[in-house]
Design a protein around this motif. Structure first.
Motif, PDB file in Angstrom:
ATOM      1  N   ASN A  59       1.114  -1.060   0.193  1.00  0.00           N
ATOM      2  CA  ASN A  59      -0.170   0.173  -0.248  1.00  0.00           C
ATOM      3  C   ASN A  59       1.340   1.486  -0.434  1.00  0.00           C
ATOM      4  OD1 ASN A  59      -1.854  -1.355  -0.216  1.00  0.00           O
ATOM      5  ND2 ASN A  59      -1.793  -2.222   2.367  1.00  0.00           N
ATOM      6  N   GLU A  70      -3.250   4.344   8.512  1.00  0.00           N
ATOM      7  CA  GLU A  70      -3.637   3.832   9.471  1.00  0.00           C
ATOM      8  C   GLU A  70      -4.759   3.978  10.587  1.00  0.00           C
ATOM      9  OE1 GLU A  70      -0.019   3.298  12.250  1.00  0.00           O
ATOM     10  OE2 GLU A  70       0.894   3.145  10.223  1.00  0.00           O
ATOM     11  N   ASP A  73      -7.448   2.288   7.881  1.00  0.00           N
ATOM     12  CA  ASP A  73      -7.162   0.439   7.343  1.00  0.00           C
ATOM     13  C   ASP A  73      -7.681  -0.331   9.003  1.00  0.00           C
ATOM     14  OD1 ASP A  73      -6.426  -0.462   6.368  1.00  0.00           O
ATOM     15  OD2 ASP A  73      -3.814  -0.418   6.782  1.00  0.00           O
ATOM     16  N   ALA A  74      -8.064   0.336  10.032  1.00  0.00           N
ATOM     17  CA  ALA A  74      -8.434  -0.359  11.246  1.00  0.00           C
ATOM     18  C   ALA A  74     -10.673   0.344  11.164  1.00  0.00           C
ATOM     19  CB  ALA A  74      -7.864   0.328  12.484  1.00  0.00           C
ATOM     20  N   GLY A  76     -11.608   0.531   8.692  1.00  0.00           N
ATOM     21  CA  GLY A  76     -12.045  -0.260   7.447  1.00  0.00           C
ATOM     22  C   GLY A  76     -12.363  -1.903   7.844  1.00  0.00           C
ATOM     23  N   GLU A  77     -11.839  -2.461   8.474  1.00  0.00           N
ATOM     24  CA  GLU A  77     -11.680  -4.140   9.231  1.00  0.00           C
ATOM     25  C   GLU A  77     -12.614  -4.044  10.646  1.00  0.00           C
ATOM     26  OE1 GLU A  77      -8.034  -5.062  10.806  1.00  0.00           O
ATOM     27  OE2 GLU A  77      -6.693  -4.348   9.041  1.00  0.00           O
ATOM     28  N   GLU A  78     -12.923  -2.835  11.005  1.00  0.00           N
ATOM     29  CA  GLU A  78     -14.105  -3.007  11.807  1.00  0.00           C
ATOM     30  C   GLU A  78     -15.182  -3.244  10.925  1.00  0.00           C
ATOM     31  OE1 GLU A  78     -15.992  -0.760  16.157  1.00  0.00           O
ATOM     32  OE2 GLU A  78     -13.569  -0.802  15.283  1.00  0.00           O
ATOM     33  N   SER A  80     -15.785  -4.070   9.216  1.00  0.00           N
ATOM     34  CA  SER A  80     -16.230  -5.580   7.575  1.00  0.00           C
ATOM     35  C   SER A  80     -16.703  -6.299   8.418  1.00  0.00           C
ATOM     36  CB  SER A  80     -15.256  -5.829   6.706  1.00  0.00           C
ATOM     37  OG  SER A  80     -14.074  -6.092   7.486  1.00  0.00           O
ATOM     38  N   GLU A  81     -17.002  -6.394  10.224  1.00  0.00           N
ATOM     39  CA  GLU A  81     -17.383  -7.436  10.784  1.00  0.00           C
ATOM     40  C   GLU A  81     -17.708  -6.526  11.921  1.00  0.00           C
ATOM     41  OE1 GLU A  81     -15.396 -10.328  11.884  1.00  0.00           O
ATOM     42  OE2 GLU A  81     -13.876  -9.515   9.988  1.00  0.00           O
ATOM     43  N   LYS A  90     -21.982  -2.837   4.343  1.00  0.00           N
ATOM     44  CA  LYS A  90     -19.939  -2.804   4.545  1.00  0.00           C
ATOM     45  C   LYS A  90     -18.985  -2.895   3.287  1.00  0.00           C
ATOM     46  CE  LYS A  90     -21.053  -6.402   7.441  1.00  0.00           C
ATOM     47  NZ  LYS A  90     -21.235  -7.687   8.677  1.00  0.00           N
ATOM     48  N   THR A  94     -15.805   0.010   2.578  1.00  0.00           N
ATOM     49  CA  THR A  94     -14.887  -0.690   2.712  1.00  0.00           C
ATOM     50  C   THR A  94     -14.431   0.034   1.252  1.00  0.00           C
ATOM     51  OG1 THR A  94     -15.416  -2.162   3.663  1.00  0.00           O
ATOM     52  CG2 THR A  94     -13.255  -2.852   2.185  1.00  0.00           C
ATOM     53  N   GLU A  98     -10.974   2.612   0.815  1.00  0.00           N
ATOM     54  CA  GLU A  98      -9.571   2.760   0.082  1.00  0.00           C
ATOM     55  C   GLU A  98     -10.303   3.646  -1.451  1.00  0.00           C
ATOM     56  OE1 GLU A  98      -7.772  -0.599  -0.030  1.00  0.00           O
ATOM     57  OE2 GLU A  98      -8.589  -0.631   1.777  1.00  0.00           O
TER      58      GLU A  98
END
Length: 146
Positions: A59, A70, A73-74, A76-78, A80-81, A90, A94, A98
């Motif tokens: 990246n 950063e 990134d966190a 996006g991860e959260e 998606s869950e 979602k 996401t 990006e």
């Protein structure tokens, strides 16, 4: 070491050599697979652009913007869950995250694009109860949005 039977019946010792080839070596010899990921910045020597670095899995981000990158990134991860978001939300969040991160790879990110992307992301993640991370991103994005 291996052994083999010579034509006249004598047993001879032979050295056995084995080689391993990496996936990059196979790509070099046979060409890349149809499933290989293309380099997003193919043909651009990012090392010549002041302040740009490679983070994580290839990246590219401007060093000045590594903190928001950063936190995004966190987020996006959260996102998606999180169970309270629909799959459509979602996907939208996401994809927008990006796109926002792609803006951060530029020496001069487009403020209008960032503001537009962030407003959509913020509504969805705040509605899903991800207020703390949303506030961190909002604070880091404030120079671009306001």
């Amino acid at each position: 070491m291996g052994n083999y039977l010579a034509p006249h019946g004598a047993v001879r010792k032979s050295e056995v050599r084995t080689y391993k080839i990496s996936d990059m070596g196979i790509d070099k010899l046979e060409g890349a697979s149809a499933y290989s990921k293309a380099d997003r910045f193919h043909g651009i020597n990012i090392m010549n652009i002041k302040g740009v670095t490679v983070v994580g899995s290839e990246n590219v981000v401007n060093v000045k913007y590594s903190d928001p990158y950063e936190v995004l990134d966190a987020l996006g991860e959260e996102a998606s869950e999180v169970k309270t978001l629909s799959d459509e939300d979602k996907l939208n969040v996401t994809a927008d995250i990006e796109s926002l991160k792609n803006q951060l790879s530029k020496p001069k990110p487009n403020r209008n694009v960032i503001a537009s992307l962030w407003s959509g992301i913020e509504k969805i993640v705040t509605g899903a109860g991800m207020v703390e991370l949303a506030q961190k991103v909002a604070k880091l994005a404030s120079p671009f949005v306001g």
